[in-house]
Design an enzyme around this catalytic site. Sequence first.
Site, PDB file in Angstrom:
ATOM      1  N   GLU A  34       0.881  -1.182   0.000  1.00 29.59           N
ATOM      2  CA  GLU A  34       0.000   0.000   0.000  1.00 29.59           C
ATOM      3  C   GLU A  34       0.903   1.211   0.000  1.00 29.59           C
ATOM      4  O   GLU A  34       1.654   1.416   0.954  1.00 29.59           O
ATOM      5  CB  GLU A  34      -0.860   0.013   1.266  1.00 29.59           C
ATOM      6  CG  GLU A  34      -1.918  -1.059   1.321  1.00 29.59           C
ATOM      7  CD  GLU A  34      -3.007  -0.852   0.294  1.00 29.59           C
ATOM      8  OE1 GLU A  34      -3.204   0.304  -0.133  1.00 29.59           O
ATOM      9  OE2 GLU A  34      -3.631  -1.845  -0.114  1.00 29.59           O
ATOM     10  N   CYS A  90      -1.559   9.318   3.748  1.00 33.58           N
ATOM     11  CA  CYS A  90      -1.429   8.916   2.353  1.00 33.58           C
ATOM     12  C   CYS A  90      -2.645   9.355   1.557  1.00 33.58           C
ATOM     13  O   CYS A  90      -2.568   9.630   0.375  1.00 33.58           O
ATOM     14  CB  CYS A  90      -1.241   7.417   2.257  1.00 33.58           C
ATOM     15  SG  CYS A  90      -2.533   6.511   3.077  1.00 33.58           S
TER      16      CYS A  90
HETATM   17  P1  NAI Z   1       8.959   4.599   3.676  1.00 35.54           P
HETATM   18  O1  NAI Z   1       8.679   3.848   2.443  1.00 35.54           O
HETATM   19  O2  NAI Z   1      10.206   5.398   3.743  1.00 35.54           O
HETATM   20  O3  NAI Z   1       9.006   3.616   4.902  1.00 35.54           O
HETATM   21  C1  NAI Z   1       7.996   2.675   5.183  1.00 35.54           C
HETATM   22  C2  NAI Z   1       8.609   1.501   5.927  1.00 35.54           C
HETATM   23  O4  NAI Z   1       9.467   0.800   5.079  1.00 35.54           O
HETATM   24  C3  NAI Z   1       9.434   1.888   7.144  1.00 35.54           C
HETATM   25  O5  NAI Z   1       9.219   0.921   8.162  1.00 35.54           O
HETATM   26  C4  NAI Z   1      10.848   1.794   6.622  1.00 35.54           C
HETATM   27  O6  NAI Z   1      11.812   1.566   7.620  1.00 35.54           O
HETATM   28  C5  NAI Z   1      10.733   0.619   5.704  1.00 35.54           C
HETATM   29  N1  NAI Z   1      11.763   0.565   4.663  1.00 35.54           N
HETATM   30  C6  NAI Z   1      12.434   1.574   4.094  1.00 35.54           C
HETATM   31  N2  NAI Z   1      13.277   1.115   3.133  1.00 35.54           N
HETATM   32  C7  NAI Z   1      13.116  -0.209   3.091  1.00 35.54           C
HETATM   33  C8  NAI Z   1      13.690  -1.267   2.311  1.00 35.54           C
HETATM   34  N3  NAI Z   1      14.598  -1.021   1.376  1.00 35.54           N
HETATM   35  N4  NAI Z   1      13.282  -2.509   2.525  1.00 35.54           N
HETATM   36  C9  NAI Z   1      12.358  -2.777   3.447  1.00 35.54           C
HETATM   37  N5  NAI Z   1      11.787  -1.847   4.242  1.00 35.54           N
HETATM   38  C10 NAI Z   1      12.164  -0.575   4.065  1.00 35.54           C
HETATM   39  O7  NAI Z   1       7.686   5.502   3.951  1.00 35.54           O
HETATM   40  P2  NAI Z   1       7.408   6.516   5.127  1.00 35.54           P
HETATM   41  O8  NAI Z   1       8.068   7.788   4.843  1.00 35.54           O
HETATM   42  O9  NAI Z   1       7.651   5.863   6.456  1.00 35.54           O
HETATM   43  O10 NAI Z   1       5.828   6.677   5.009  1.00 35.54           O
HETATM   44  C11 NAI Z   1       5.249   7.601   4.196  1.00 35.54           C
HETATM   45  C12 NAI Z   1       4.771   6.964   2.919  1.00 35.54           C
HETATM   46  O11 NAI Z   1       3.856   5.921   3.202  1.00 35.54           O
HETATM   47  C13 NAI Z   1       4.034   7.915   2.026  1.00 35.54           C
HETATM   48  O12 NAI Z   1       4.413   7.724   0.694  1.00 35.54           O
HETATM   49  C14 NAI Z   1       2.591   7.503   2.216  1.00 35.54           C
HETATM   50  O13 NAI Z   1       1.767   7.857   1.158  1.00 35.54           O
HETATM   51  C15 NAI Z   1       2.711   6.039   2.388  1.00 35.54           C
HETATM   52  N6  NAI Z   1       1.554   5.499   3.062  1.00 35.54           N
HETATM   53  C16 NAI Z   1       0.658   4.765   2.357  1.00 35.54           C
HETATM   54  C17 NAI Z   1      -0.489   4.304   2.955  1.00 35.54           C
HETATM   55  C18 NAI Z   1      -1.501   3.479   2.207  1.00 35.54           C
HETATM   56  O14 NAI Z   1      -2.332   2.861   2.838  1.00 35.54           O
HETATM   57  N7  NAI Z   1      -1.488   3.439   0.908  1.00 35.54           N
HETATM   58  C19 NAI Z   1      -0.796   4.601   4.361  1.00 35.54           C
HETATM   59  C20 NAI Z   1       0.240   5.356   5.011  1.00 35.54           C
HETATM   60  C21 NAI Z   1       1.361   5.778   4.369  1.00 35.54           C
END
Ligand code: NAI
Length: 973
Positions: free
Chosen positions: A731, A765
Amino acid sequence: MASLAECRAHIRLLHRMDEAECLEYLRRPCQWPRKMRQAMHGKALALIAAARAHGPSEIEAFLLEYSLSSADGQALMGLAEALLRIPDAATKDAMIADTLERGQWDGHRGHSDSAVVNLSSIALTLARRGVGLDLAQWPIRQALEFGMGRLGGIFVMGETIAAALRRAAAADQAGFRHSFDMLGEEARTAGQAESYRASYHAAIAAIGAASPGQGPLSGPGVSVKLSALHPRYHPLQKQRVMAELVPVVVDLCRAAQAVDIGLTIDAEEADRLDLSLDVVEAVLAAPGLAGWNGLGVAVQAYQKRAIGVIDWAAAAARHFHCRLSVRLVKGAYWDSEIKRAQERGLPHYPVFTTKAATDLSYLACAQAMLAAPNLIQSAFASHNAATIAAIDVLAGERQDWEFQRLHGMGEAVYRPMLDRRSCRVYAPVGRHCHLLPYLVRRLLENGANSSFVHLAADPRVAPEDVVNAPVDESRLAPPVMIFSPQRRLSLGRDLCDGETISHMQQRLAGLSCGDVEIPAGDPQDIVNQAIDAFAGWDGLGGARRADMLECAADLLEAEPEPFLHLAIVEAGKIWVDAIAEIREAVDFLRYYAAEARRLCVHALVLPAVTGEANQLEIRGRGVFVCISPWNFPLAIFIGQVAAALAAGNTVVAKPAPQTPRMAIAATALLHRAGVPPAVLAVVLGGADLGADLVGQPGIAGIAFTGSHATARRIAAILAQGQGPLVPLIAETGGVNAMIVDSSALPEQAAADIVASAFGAAGQRCSALRLLFVQEEIADSVLDLVAGMAGQMRLGDPLDPATDMGPLIDAAALARLQADQRALASHGRMLFTGAVPETGVFMAPTAYEVGWDHLPTHESFGPLLQVRRWRRDQLPLVLTWLRQNGHGLTLGIHSRIDTLCQQIGKEARIGNIYVNRGMTGAMVGCQPFGGMGLSGTGPKSGGPFTLLRYATEIVTSINVTARGGNVDLLCRRK
Ligand code: NAI
């Protein structure tokens, strides 16, 4: 008599009381002798007969012809609400064409004696025949506008106070007193509040000049809405309201006092009642107003607290040595009160849920008012002959009180009584195009088929049946029980209740964040443990797993404060959002528990040829790695974990490094609820650890929520794996748009824009990033948006009055500032604001951009981009929607159904919100998730979620192997 403070405590008690208990309390004083009840009944019949002899008013005729439960009635209401305020001809025509589609108009022509009804019908019939032709060529638009204007004119006393005063003095109003209401819906901006203030002052002066020496009781008066006088009239802003609004109301009262007219404070939503009483007490205490008998308050009988408010009014009058006017009404926001209570998961409704209960409350209040003639000047506002008759009997020979009715309604009932009774007309003043939403509310309130006004106006219904109309007397299930028996809705907190706020403040003050204890263990060992634990957990069955998830929900609900504290302190959420976060987590736990019971308890029996048994079982896949973001540190963390556990998987969860404490607390909660530590483990770290986990052998699935870039990286790691293919549920973000056309109500659209773009500091998001607003209303909508954004208070989220907390970290701010610099180079800044001196904040900010610079990536914060469009540019808007590649949320504000449907069909967007905000999806009701660049699906919190976390096993048994096909052989006719 009770003191003011005691009365306030009693009001709070009634508010929290169960509906049945509350009714019991009211019933006692309303047990009148049989003779008296017979007199009330007889009088009601006589009133109906007299009113019918007089004939229906134009409004009543309209209601009879266009029943609000019919498609025609609803379509026409929609047209009435919007047509006059739409500025451009193209949108007006689209609105008319849409209305025509929705009704059968031919049958109405010439049915009624009312000019408005006939005009509307004829116009609509003509137009219906003309559909397919160019509507612009028809005079139909003008005819309909004229019809709607007439409708407005019937309900509105005058478009200006001078016109209203002239009309009130005309012969047809003779015998009635008046209270002028400068129709203001709530003010959203400081500018609106100021303009309402000025118009109330002007009205007071004009009314005073027109009626010298009549005094507040028998002379005309003015009705004032407090929410029109302050842009943040909400209990959470109490300090500000008391400091800023009280002096404004005091000034208005002094002005009314100076010209010797009455001023009544109108009733509003239940949320604001307590605050209104604070304001009234403060106003009564103001120097110079002591002993003034001109102040009045409206009390809504549908509120469970009404009787307590009457007692309070008497106590206030005694305390401040004056007489307070009380206008008793039944209440105009019943359906929205019920809806809001359900949305917020309140323990009780603030209002009674049956008509009979409200009627009883009305009479109990009336009796209490009449019993305190030295303290309360009574006014009874109703159009219901049964209520009017009961009051008439209760009051007997007394003359020191009055009836009230709405302008345009009830004249036929009251006119014959004027020789014995005083009656005041509540007279709205203002422009027709602004009044139509008000008018529609009134019509909806009085025009439902079951309503008294509708029945009384219908000559086919016998008077006896009008009085004894069978009504649905079943009470509504309490808000948290609306989804029973499947699951209980999460319990909310009433942040409009001062005691709840101070109780929470105390609890939160005693909590501290503490250090993070990093759980011991190497990721590989933790994954191996989870692999070992899988068979046992999967074998436990859906029901046992559901028990544990429900237990976790109950524990969380019973003691939410540590989680609220973390949401506020660790994630920077304001109170309202922190509460919503906990509720969503509770709902996820209960929803997936219910899904486990639905899908994972009994095997699904499949069709089979004779002699064979086929069944399908839903089972866990193995170990799920759940990777979550910081912006919903509890709800998304728990949502992923609960879905995976419910389906029979064991879980290794990796939360975002910004919010480790919440994840640890949530994991401990699930362990307390019975989930074994080997079945659910949490590991703490950032991107590297996430990547490491994803690459571990033996992983059976990944649930990821975060950015699209990270999801890609995860997919790349998975693609390199050697073993079984691992499914990825991702997501991700979106560049979410809202389309506002010129049929939208600017105030409503602006409120939803502000909440969707700037709520939670834009760190959702689903948040609005790009607003498409139709040119003709763009300025008015954007002014409102700027004004509302300017009212938002940035600061410490621990303070319940804060509207926007900090961004999650400095890196997030730096990314937003980079986006802002780019916008500054090609866009036009619409507004921004000041930020607190310390902390990582960004003020709500908006830029207008060109068609060539529409956003291509998500700016994850309170940064809104705006593009104006002309109606003929709708294809450009739709093309952008299709081509930008994201597909998470879309907002539409339009009154034109066919347009909403067209946009919905053409845009490939996961969640579409029409005429409402576009954030805050409710588990099980609005399954959430996008498509395209926004995610793989399945949606979270929906009926298909668990299936993607699970695998299917089909077993086919040849039942004839052991001794033949007994069923077939023993077949009987
Ligand atoms: P992010 O993608 O930077 O991090 C999300 C998670 O992934 C964190 O736990 C992070 O440590 C982990 N992560 C980062 N790099 C990784 C890798 N290479 N391999 C595995 N795990 C890794 O996102 P962020 O900044 O924490 O959250 C914001 C984003 O999340 C926005 O783009 C937002 O739109 C999206 N989001 C989407 C939602 C949905 O339901 N579609 C709901 C909430 C947020």
